[in-house]
Write a protein that holds these residues in place. Structure first.
Motif: not given
Lengths: 584, 172
Positions: A123-124, A128, A180-182, B18, B20, B22, B25-26, B78
């Protein structure tokens, strides 16, 4: 619409996205995708010997071509082995898409065989990541992942695909619009900011361009725009480690690399400048030295595609968020439209020439044929021998990397592949594999240290399998040289665990893998040895024995300012206090 | 050698993301990875189609760090929007809810009820020897109420953390 399996969708998406090469290693949780690849001969799969190498090879592929690197590994250890390369790509902004197998959805969270929380772990260290729970999401997610990896500030994207999602069938959907939406990175620079930048550059008496890897990432047009802008303004140029090649090293306006092992003239120019134009560079601690003494009298313009890079470490006077190439081209256009002429920077250049006169990259050496080889000399000889052949050079991490950055010159971008941000030992050799795959007819050389090379030396098998003519040039000083140098400078030469004990015989190792192995022991053998390496078809490993205790200078000691460079070994005095040690 | 830390001012950030797996956590991971403070965090989805969540984070730091936090949040894939509600000065409304359980009999019990009335806290549960109060307000008010209840037999507190919204007709 025909139904297809998730695995087929993955491969179809790769084909649709123009992927020609995947670096990977099979395992239980990706067998369906490997089976789908088997049926799609248009995608070349390069079987590495360790998943970390797959990620670095993908980085080498990406850095040398500008296209995203693609990796395919299995769940659990496959994914965790890839983490170092994923993090490396994040720190150096390399576009990469990593497909990881995952245990079936019903088993997720049960500590199943070869299960790990891949999206949690990555994740980090990704830009993405995704866990795909429905095969019909595979098409949109793969297309979106490539979009995210390559747009804005590039970076690695992980797609974790459970095995039952690979097997299940559904409709392959290609998104019509991958906006992308964001995620909408700003690429076009603000026009007013460009106009202000032009006015600041036109008014500067002591300007310096400080460029970084962002110029390389922005494509060859960005390097071209940089050259044009430098020619128009007459200002000197320095670059970070990651930015080498964006500006030609034989140009008289080139100051060399800046920072900890940068040139005296580059660092002094940064310190004395009245305007710094930072382009795609991020004021890393290895560049700035002591922050409160960093370029104290300058106005600063910062061009970066990532807003979070701006004012992160050094406050700037003018921020331009956008693509480096577009921003540079816009500045060039505004400069010309405004009818600016290059200012007389004669006084500034006289000062620069004064700093250049220290000849900070000179090093002491003996000239006899049986003399030991100084590592700097070995790099210079390699550079001289490959002039005109436009080689791609990768490095491992350590002293040899800095010597290569200092003494190997580059005329164009995408020729210099090195691990700058994460500083990953073991990067260089697999990166050379990836670069050679992407550029089969080019000369690809990995300048290595004997310690770093051993971190991914198993890739000699990959090179043999695909008959890649990669050349490895080891500066072998039998030490983890940079560690030993720091121990000498900071810990009173207590060489704790930095000796490369029990080294293999690299020539015999070459033989064992079907490579050619050469050994160079003395200065008299250097040029001929390099020539033999270049003339030998196929992969060659050169064990070039160099002076064991040479240190990499010039150097800004930790906690010191640009003006406090150590130029020669004789400048080293005393030991460091704890504050300085902690800053390393 | 001692490690120095910098004090800073309190900021309330409203973040739309978003909705969704995770995402939370992000965001929290970003704060821990970069050493930023989280004083409170609330999250819930806010759209009819459950596509978006709004996260309210109360953080603190010197102004350049607050700018960095916003920039770092804003570049997460996101994340749709990050707004520092402090940018509007005091022109935002903050609320949190606390459930406060107080046990006791006699004078303390009467005093607790009287103070709750002063604070416009509601009694949402009662036994012969306890109350649960629900109090809504900004964090200061909730803090003051809880401090008083400590003298009146406080046994348990649950707080939602801050939600906040800018004043005026405009949306985020």
């Amino acid at each position: 619409m025909t139904e297809m399996s998730g695995a087929d969708m993955v491969v179809q998406a790769l084909v649709d996205l123009g992927v020609d090469t995947v670096f990977g290693y099979p395992g239980g949780a990706v067998l369906p995708i490997y089976d789908a690849l088997y049926k799609h001969p248009t995608i070349q799969h390069i079987l590495v010997r360790h998943e970390q190498a797959a990620t670095h090879a993908a980085e080498g592929y990406a850095r040398s071509t500008g296209k995203p690197g693609v990796v395919l590994v299995t769940s659990g250890p496959g994914a965790t082995n890839a983490v170092t390369g994923i993090t490396d790509a994040l720190l150096d902004s390399i576009p990469m898409v990593v497909l990881t197998g995952q245990v079936s959805t019903a088993l997720i969270g049960t500590d199943a065989f070869q299960e790990c929380d891949t999206v949690g772990i990555t994740r980090h260290c990704t830009k993405h990541n995704y866990l795909v729970m429905d095969p019909e999401r595979l098409g949109p997610i793969l297309h979106e992942a490539f979009h995210i990896a390559t747009h804005g500030r590039p970076g690695p994207v992980v797609i974790d695909i459970p095995k039952n999602v690979q097997v299940a069938t559904g409709e392959y959907v290609v998104p019509e619009n991958i906006l992308h939406n964001s995620y909408r990175p700003q690429v076009e620079p603000d026009g007013d900011a460009i106009a202000r930048a032009v006015a600041m550059i036109a008014a500067a008496e002591r300007p310096v361009f400080y460029t970084g890897g962002g110029v390389i990432n922005a494509g060859p047009a960005a390097s071209a725009a940089l050259r044009q802008l430098v020619a128009l303004t007459g200002a000197p140029v320095t670059s970070t480690l990651m930015g080498l090649g964006a500006f030609p090293s034989d140009d008289e306006k080139w100051l060399g690399m800046l920072g900890m092992h940068g040139t005296y003239e580059a660092n002094m120019a940064m310190n004395r400048a009245d305007l710094i134009i930072a382009v795609g560079a991020r004021f890393d601690d290895r560049v700035t030295g002591r922050l409160d003494a960093f370029s104290p009298d300058s106005k600063k313009i910062h061009i970066d595609i990532d807003r979070s890079s701006i004012n992160k470490i050094v406050p700037v006077d003018l921020a331009i968020v956008g693509d480096a190439g577009r921003a540079l081209a816009a500045i060039v256009a505004d400069w010309q439209a405004a009818g600016h002429k290059a200012r007389d920077l004669g006084e500034w250049w006289r000062r620069v020439d004064g700093w250049r006169a220290t000849r900070c990259l000179d090093f002491p050496e003996k000239k006899e044929a049986d003399a030991e080889i100084m590592p700097q000399r070995a790099v210079k000889a390699l550079f001289d021998a490959t002039r005109g052949r436009d080689p791609i050079v990768t490095t491992e991490v350590g002293q040899h990397q800095m010597w290569a950055a200092q003494h190997f010159g580059f005329a164009d971008p995408n020729r210099w592949l090195t691990s700058g941000g994460l500083g990953t030992m073991g990067y260089g050799f697999p990166a050379a594999v990836g670069a050679q795959i992407a550029n089969p007819d080019r000369l690809v050389i990995c300048i290595a240290g004997e310690a770093s090379l051993q971190m991914n030396i198993q890739e000699m098998g990959t090179v043999a399998q695909y008959r890649l003519p990669v050349k490895i040039f080891i500066l072998n000083n039998e030490w983890m040289g940079m560690v030993r140098q720091w121990q000498e400078l900071t810990y009173e030469s207590r060489y704790s665990n930095s000796y490369s004990d029990s080294l293999p015989d690299f020539v015999k190792l070459a033989d064992a893998y079907g490579w050619t192995g050469l050994r160079i022991d003395t200065l008299g053998e250097l040029e001929a040895g390099i020539q033999t390496m270049l003339d030998t078809p196929g992969p060659v490993i050169v064990d070039c024995r160099v002076a064991k205790l040479a240190n990499c200078f010039p150097m800004i000691p930790s906690g010191a300012a640009h003006t406090d460079m150590i130029l020669q070994p004789s400048d080293v005095t005393g030991t460091m206090d704890d504050e300085a040690k902690a800053l390393v | 050698m001692k490690i120095k830390t910098e004090a800073g001012e309190r900021h309330v950030l409203a973040i739309t993301v978003d909705n969704e797996a995770g995402v939370l956590a992000k965001i929290t991971g970003l704060f821990t990875a970069r050493g930023y403070n989280i004083e409170s965090l609330t999250v819930a989805d806010i759209t009819a189609d459950h596509a978006l969540s709004r996260i309210t984070i109360v953080t603190s730091g010197p102004p350049p760090i607050i700018d960095q936090i916003i920039a770092q949040l804003d570049r997460l894939v996101p994340v749709h929007k990050v707004v520092d509600l402090n940018d509007a000065g005091e022109a935002h409304v903050e609320r949190e809810i606390a459930l406060v359980k107080v046990a006791g009999t006699g004078d303390k019990r009467i005093e607790a009820l009287r103070l709750a009335d002063v604070f416009r806290a509601k009694v949402v549960d009662t036994t012969l020897s306890s109350f649960i109060f629900e109090i809504t307000g900004n964090s200061d008010k909730v803090n003051r109420f809880i401090a008083l209840m400590r003298e009146c037999g406080l046994v348990e507190v649950g707080r939602t953390g801050v939600v906040a919204i800018a004043r005026g007709p405009e949306a985020l």
